[in-house]
Design a protein around this motif. Sequence first.
Motif, mmCIF file in Angstrom:
data_model
loop_
_atom_site.group_PDB
_atom_site.id
_atom_site.type_symbol
_atom_site.label_atom_id
_atom_site.label_comp_id
_atom_site.label_asym_id
_atom_site.label_seq_id
_atom_site.Cartn_x
_atom_site.Cartn_y
_atom_site.Cartn_z
ATOM 1 N N SER A 1 -18.934 -47.302 21.379
ATOM 2 C CA SER A 1 -18.937 -48.624 21.998
ATOM 3 C C SER A 1 -20.298 -48.908 22.618
ATOM 4 N N HIS A 2 -20.847 -50.067 22.339
ATOM 5 C CA HIS A 2 -22.135 -50.452 22.894
ATOM 6 C C HIS A 2 -21.968 -51.276 24.169
ATOM 7 N N GLU A 3 -20.729 -51.573 24.542
ATOM 8 C CA GLU A 3 -20.490 -52.401 25.729
ATOM 9 C C GLU A 3 -19.538 -51.698 26.696
ATOM 10 N N GLN A 4 -18.244 -51.780 26.425
ATOM 11 C CA GLN A 4 -17.247 -51.206 27.329
ATOM 12 C C GLN A 4 -17.121 -49.701 27.100
ATOM 13 N N HIS B 1 -21.575 -45.798 34.488
ATOM 14 C CA HIS B 1 -20.690 -46.668 33.713
ATOM 15 C C HIS B 1 -19.235 -46.623 34.190
#
Length: 217
Positions: free
Chosen positions: A14-17, A206
């Motif tokens: 995943s590049h976001e979440q 994150h």
Amino acid sequence: MARLLLEGGAVRVSHEQPFILAAGWASPAYVDVRLLIGEPRLRRAAAALAVEAIRAALPEPPEAVAGAETAGIPWAAWLAEALDLPLRYVRKRPLGIGRNAQVEGGSVEGMRVLLVDDLMTDGSSKAAFARGLRSAGAAVTHALCLFHHGTFPGGAERMAHLGLELVALASWRDVLAVDGAAALPEADRAVLGAFLADPVGWSAAHGGRATLARPAL
């Protein structure tokens, strides 16, 4: 094994979440080993690799195979069949009372039992499974998993404390080593590489765990 996971679509980046793993760590990547269960070619190939690893790593052959609830159970069943061994399964926690409250499928008293699970993050669940088998009288010295994250602290310490040797068929570094058509796209490789350079720092930044809490060994 890493190539089989990639071919089966089991690796997600995943590049976001971020993904929040069961142990509380945040990761940009996730492996769903269960996707291999539904594909005959992939599961047969993975089981064959596991049989080879067991024969190479264990100083004595096991006398039974125990699948960890729940994802380890089908793999344990295929390995037990291939090795012509009794099959058991072990729960995450006792159900009821008595010496065999966590173990199903028959007695493990006095038997060398191989614990089988689909993956390992920091080993916390392996502690519960090993205790359950040992409380039922089994000798448990090895645990096999198809995928080991191999990134977060605490796992090696916990396994050493438990007296368990891990036999892992693949890790994130093995995934990155796969080339050709099955290899991860370059953008995914970059995200995964940044994570592997500092997994604890990445997790903290994150929304995941930031420190190694004192684990229940």
